[in-house]
Motif scaffolding. Structure first.
Motif, PDB file in Angstrom:
ATOM      1  N   ASP A 173       0.876  -1.169   0.000  1.00 46.14           N
ATOM      2  CA  ASP A 173       0.000   0.000   0.000  1.00 46.14           C
ATOM      3  C   ASP A 173       0.918   1.225   0.000  1.00 46.14           C
ATOM      4  N   GLU A 174       1.068   1.876  -1.153  1.00 46.02           N
ATOM      5  CA  GLU A 174       2.194   2.798  -1.332  1.00 46.02           C
ATOM      6  C   GLU A 174       1.834   4.275  -1.332  1.00 46.02           C
ATOM      7  N   HIS A 175       0.563   4.612  -1.192  1.00 42.92           N
ATOM      8  CA  HIS A 175       0.194   6.024  -1.301  1.00 42.92           C
ATOM      9  C   HIS A 175      -0.114   6.627   0.073  1.00 42.92           C
ATOM     10  N   GLY A 176      -0.276   7.924   0.064  1.00 44.25           N
ATOM     11  CA  GLY A 176      -0.718   8.594   1.281  1.00 44.25           C
ATOM     12  C   GLY A 176       0.395   8.970   2.227  1.00 44.25           C
ATOM     13  N   THR A 177      -0.030   9.394   3.381  1.00 51.13           N
ATOM     14  CA  THR A 177       0.866   9.930   4.403  1.00 51.13           C
ATOM     15  C   THR A 177       2.006   9.003   4.801  1.00 51.13           C
ATOM     16  N   PRO A 178       1.750   7.723   5.101  1.00 49.99           N
ATOM     17  CA  PRO A 178       2.842   6.863   5.577  1.00 49.99           C
ATOM     18  C   PRO A 178       4.013   6.814   4.603  1.00 49.99           C
ATOM     19  N   ALA A 179       3.704   6.742   3.307  1.00 55.91           N
ATOM     20  CA  ALA A 179       4.777   6.673   2.315  1.00 55.91           C
ATOM     21  C   ALA A 179       5.571   7.976   2.278  1.00 55.91           C
ATOM     22  N   GLU A 180       4.865   9.098   2.262  1.00 55.37           N
ATOM     23  CA  GLU A 180       5.561  10.386   2.175  1.00 55.37           C
ATOM     24  C   GLU A 180       6.421  10.653   3.405  1.00 55.37           C
ATOM     25  N   LEU A 181       5.868  10.367   4.578  1.00 56.91           N
ATOM     26  CA  LEU A 181       6.627  10.605   5.815  1.00 56.91           C
ATOM     27  C   LEU A 181       7.851   9.707   5.893  1.00 56.91           C
ATOM     28  N   ALA A 182       7.676   8.426   5.550  1.00 58.26           N
ATOM     29  CA  ALA A 182       8.798   7.488   5.633  1.00 58.26           C
ATOM     30  C   ALA A 182       9.879   7.854   4.627  1.00 58.26           C
ATOM     31  N   ALA A 183       9.473   8.267   3.426  1.00 58.78           N
ATOM     32  CA  ALA A 183      10.455   8.656   2.413  1.00 58.78           C
ATOM     33  C   ALA A 183      11.218   9.899   2.848  1.00 58.78           C
ATOM     34  N   ALA A 184      10.494  10.863   3.419  1.00 56.64           N
ATOM     35  CA  ALA A 184      11.155  12.082   3.901  1.00 56.64           C
ATOM     36  C   ALA A 184      12.152  11.765   5.001  1.00 56.64           C
ATOM     37  N   LYS A 185      11.771  10.861   5.895  1.00 56.90           N
ATOM     38  CA  LYS A 185      12.667  10.464   6.982  1.00 56.90           C
ATOM     39  C   LYS A 185      13.915   9.777   6.446  1.00 56.90           C
ATOM     40  N   ALA A 186      13.732   8.987   5.366  1.00 54.82           N
ATOM     41  CA  ALA A 186      14.861   8.281   4.756  1.00 54.82           C
ATOM     42  C   ALA A 186      15.676   9.176   3.831  1.00 54.82           C
ATOM     43  N   GLY A 187      15.172  10.383   3.555  1.00 54.35           N
ATOM     44  CA  GLY A 187      15.876  11.309   2.682  1.00 54.35           C
ATOM     45  C   GLY A 187      15.887  10.884   1.233  1.00 54.35           C
ATOM     46  N   LYS A 188      14.795  10.247   0.785  1.00 53.10           N
ATOM     47  CA  LYS A 188      14.730   9.740  -0.584  1.00 53.10           C
ATOM     48  C   LYS A 188      13.453  10.206  -1.257  1.00 53.10           C
ATOM     49  N   PRO A 189      13.473  10.327  -2.585  1.00 53.23           N
ATOM     50  CA  PRO A 189      12.215  10.579  -3.301  1.00 53.23           C
ATOM     51  C   PRO A 189      11.233   9.455  -3.001  1.00 53.23           C
ATOM     52  N   VAL A 190       9.968   9.799  -2.914  1.00 57.05           N
ATOM     53  CA  VAL A 190       9.001   8.812  -2.458  1.00 57.05           C
ATOM     54  C   VAL A 190       8.892   7.622  -3.410  1.00 57.05           C
ATOM     55  N   ARG A 207      -3.751  12.106   8.489  1.00 52.07           N
ATOM     56  CA  ARG A 207      -2.698  11.267   9.057  1.00 52.07           C
ATOM     57  C   ARG A 207      -1.389  12.031   9.259  1.00 52.07           C
ATOM     58  N   TYR A 208      -1.326  13.258   8.763  1.00 46.25           N
ATOM     59  CA  TYR A 208      -0.138  14.082   8.991  1.00 46.25           C
ATOM     60  C   TYR A 208      -0.223  14.832  10.318  1.00 46.25           C
ATOM     61  N   VAL A 253      -5.752   7.329  -0.056  1.00 45.71           N
ATOM     62  CA  VAL A 253      -5.180   5.983  -0.071  1.00 45.71           C
ATOM     63  C   VAL A 253      -6.219   4.905   0.237  1.00 45.71           C
ATOM     64  N   TRP A 254      -7.192   5.216   1.101  1.00 45.23           N
ATOM     65  CA  TRP A 254      -8.173   4.186   1.445  1.00 45.23           C
ATOM     66  C   TRP A 254      -9.204   3.966   0.337  1.00 45.23           C
ATOM     67  N   PHE A 255      -9.218   4.859  -0.649  1.00 46.28           N
ATOM     68  CA  PHE A 255     -10.056   4.614  -1.813  1.00 46.28           C
ATOM     69  C   PHE A 255      -9.332   3.704  -2.807  1.00 46.28           C
ATOM     70  N   ASP A 256      -8.052   3.986  -3.039  1.00 46.46           N
ATOM     71  CA  ASP A 256      -7.351   3.221  -4.081  1.00 46.46           C
ATOM     72  C   ASP A 256      -6.767   1.902  -3.584  1.00 46.46           C
ATOM     73  N   ALA A 257      -6.489   1.789  -2.272  1.00 42.40           N
ATOM     74  CA  ALA A 257      -5.806   0.579  -1.780  1.00 42.40           C
ATOM     75  C   ALA A 257      -6.619  -0.701  -1.995  1.00 42.40           C
ATOM     76  N   PRO A 258      -7.915  -0.746  -1.634  1.00 41.19           N
ATOM     77  CA  PRO A 258      -8.658  -1.987  -1.885  1.00 41.19           C
ATOM     78  C   PRO A 258      -8.833  -2.298  -3.366  1.00 41.19           C
ATOM     79  N   ILE A 259      -8.883  -1.266  -4.204  1.00 38.66           N
ATOM     80  CA  ILE A 259      -8.997  -1.500  -5.640  1.00 38.66           C
ATOM     81  C   ILE A 259      -7.763  -2.239  -6.157  1.00 38.66           C
ATOM     82  N   GLU A 260      -6.648  -2.086  -5.435  1.00 41.80           N
ATOM     83  CA  GLU A 260      -5.426  -2.803  -5.812  1.00 41.80           C
ATOM     84  C   GLU A 260      -5.606  -4.320  -5.779  1.00 41.80           C
ATOM     85  N   TYR A 261      -6.538  -4.830  -4.970  1.00 41.42           N
ATOM     86  CA  TYR A 261      -6.795  -6.276  -5.012  1.00 41.42           C
ATOM     87  C   TYR A 261      -7.126  -6.705  -6.440  1.00 41.42           C
TER      88      TYR A 261
END
Length: 573
Positions: free
Chosen positions: A50-67, A137-138, A260-268
């Motif tokens: 599940d790659e979109h939304g706040t968790p991805a952006e925050l984790a990428a920023a913390k890692a210092g990498k493009p999301v 979530r931010y 993210v909660w709209f697109d994540a289940p569609i990923e199934y």
């Protein structure tokens, strides 16, 4: 042959998952997939990140990498860890895939045409320090319901209460920690779930076989307070699926992405399309729509979802609203297996707080089967359960080392010393063997019934009892003693006991696949499910060769347990 579609709740991309995440969705889903394949059913087992939304952006920023770069790297890590735990996905996809972009935008267009999306001007928190709107979530703060001081602006992970950012006490930016926040106006799209309340209620009421945990959570969201509320499906973020109405632009929604909660289940669904386009047969050549469209062959599919209880509202209400609201013949879930929480040594596992044992750490200290057995035999089906190192040590030593491992080692070594490394001939099965076979036949039927019903703890208890029955027979029959007076009788006892090993291997393979493969390999047979105890216990004929396997499971001593308990007592950084 039945057709079974299985999906596990897709894990967030933001870092390595802990054992509580694993046992709450992916691992029990894998157990069921392995069992159904072993019984000869056609299975499609899907999961993704599940790659979109706040968790991805925050984790990428913390890692210092493009999301995008961060997500690609973490997908590879999660994929490898899944394989390390022997999760047998037919495809492990990504919610950022082109397939999910297209499908999400398609569903949004269909919902708009059906009048199920409305545009809302709303007030949203803006951080002056960060120079941006903060999606829910931010924002972190203290939960007004339970007092947890790290609650998010959408939901408190401690008490699971759904929140709005303005509900939080002492709110702060999750990006910078800044408290210089203000409320500004912005526009978003909302899915009109409230318009589908009666249809959703009728659908949920028709599921009389669902776990109480699943239906009680769904009904609570349907009826508590003012009832089911419309839910925002867009966010002011840079990373995500751009808001479009099908393949057309959506005026006024420029620069926004789907929530993210709209697109994540569609990923199934998209994951199945990824599987086909990747050419990852068998079966992929037949196309993915036969699994997901009832007008394309999915009407005979049984669809089972696995998830933790915090994901239930989205899978019983929001995703079905999307599916039903589209007006298209998509496959709806038939059964939702939901789980409570696995807690860690007096507290909670937490990815965001780094508390507990994480998947990579677990595999560093022990092979996957140790963890699979303990987690599945203690899966939190009816209430929250707790992982402690003492319980883990005790059960590994008792169930895996003393009962199963000791049985295999004891009988193969005895046979090698007295008859050589072939199944001995001589003697016939007598009342003792007939009683064991009858008992195992009954237990096999019970085990299958529990597995079919996805009653995992009951299934594990029955499997353990099947192992114990062989041990008790061997101890009672005592071929090492009988051999001195009646070698033929000892040969018959030994022959039956050796036949138990491939029987155990087949039945145990959904729980402990590596040990099962080792047992079958040592006995010189293919790993297979046995539908009859009587047939199974006569399958290895006199003269069939075997080898004595290495120790299946090593015991955990007190010093090692204490070392691990100390090592994982803190917080992962």
């Amino acid at each position: 042959m039945a057709r079974i579609l299985i999906t596990s709740a897709i894990p967030y991309i933001n870092g390595i998952k802990h054992l509580g995440n694993l046992v709450g969705s992916q691992l029990p889903a894998d157990l069921f997939a392995r069992y159904k394949r072993a019984r000869g059913d056609e299975v499609l087992f899907l999961c993704a990140t599940d790659e979109h939304g706040t968790p991805a952006e925050l984790a990428a920023a913390k890692a210092g990498k493009p999301v995008a770069e961060y997500c690609a790297e973490m997908w590879a890590v999660q994929d490898a860890l899944g394989r390390g735990f022997r999760l047998s996905f037919d495809h492990f996809g990504r919610s950022s895939s082109p397939q999910n972009h297209r499908l999400t935008q398609h569903f949004a267009g269909r919902l708009a045409e059906a009048g199920l999306i409305r545009e809302v001007s709303e007030k949203q928190v803006y951080s002056n320090a960060d120079g941006r709107f903060l999606p829910d979530r931010y924002i972190e703060g203290t939960c007004p319901n339970c007092g947890y001081d790290k609650a998010r602006g959408d939901q408190c992970e401690n008490c699971t209460k759904q929140l709005d950012p303005t509900d939080l006490i002492n709110p702060r930016s999750a990006i910078s920690g800044a408290t210089d926040l203000e409320v500004r106006e912005t526009k978003h799209l909302y899915l009109r779930q409230s318009a589908m309340r009666d249809q959703l209620r009728a659908w949920i009421d028709s599921k009389s076989d669902w776990p109480i945990l699943t239906t009680s959570i769904a009904r609570k969201w349907l009826d508590d307070g003012d009832g089911l509320q419309d839910r925002g499906i867009t966010r002011d973020l840079d990373w995500g699926i751009p808001v479009k109405k099908g393949d057309q632009d959506w005026p006024g929604m420029e620069g926004k992405v789907f929530y993210v909660w709209f697109d994540a289940p569609i990923e199934y669904i998209a994951c199945a399309a990824e599987w086909v386009e990747a050419g990852k047969g068998p079966g992929s050549e037949k196309g993915w729509e036969r699994w997901w469209r009832t007008d394309k062959g999915a009407d005979d599919v049984r669809y089972v979802q696995f998830m933790g209880k915090d994901n239930v509202p989205f899978h019983t209400l929001s995703f079905p609203s999307t599916i039903l609201g589209s007006g298209e013949p998509w496959k709806l879930v038939d059964y939702i297996k939901s789980f409570n929480y696995l807690n860690y040594d007096g507290g909670q596992f937490s990815t965001s707080q780094g508390r507990g044992v994480f998947m990579d750490q677990a595999l560093e200290i022990l092979p996957a089967d140790y963890w699979r057995w303990w987690l599945l035999s203690h899966v939190p089906e009816t209430s929250d359960t707790e992982f402690t190192w003492e319980a883990f040590q005790q059960d590994v030593n008792k169930d895996l080392a003393d009962v199963l491992g000791n049985f295999v080692s004891r009988i193969t070594k005895f046979c090698r010393s007295k008859f050589g490394e072939t199944v001995p001939e001589g003697g016939t099965y007598g009342p003792q063997e007939e009683a064991l076979i009858a008992d195992l036949e009954t237990r096999l039927r019970r085990y299958e019934a529990h597995m079919d019903a996805i009653e995992i703890r009951k299934a594990a208890a029955e499997l353990r009892a099947i192992w114990v029955a062989g041990n008790e027979y061997l101890q009672s029959a005592g071929p090492w003693t009988v051999f001195k007076e009646d070698p033929d009788r000892a040969a018959a006892i030994t022959r039956l006991a050796l036949n138990l090993i491939p029987f155990y291997a087949g039945l145990s393979s959904p729980f402990i696949p590596d040990a099962a493969a080792t047992m079958a390999g040592a006995m010189g047979v293919d790993l297979a499910w046995h539908d009859s105890a009587e047939t199974a216990l006569g399958a290895l004929k006199p003269g069939h060769g075997f080898s004595v396997p290495d120790v299946l499971f090593a015991k955990i001593d007190d010093a090692t347990r204490e070392d691990w308990a100390a090592r994982f007592a803190g917080v992962r950084r």
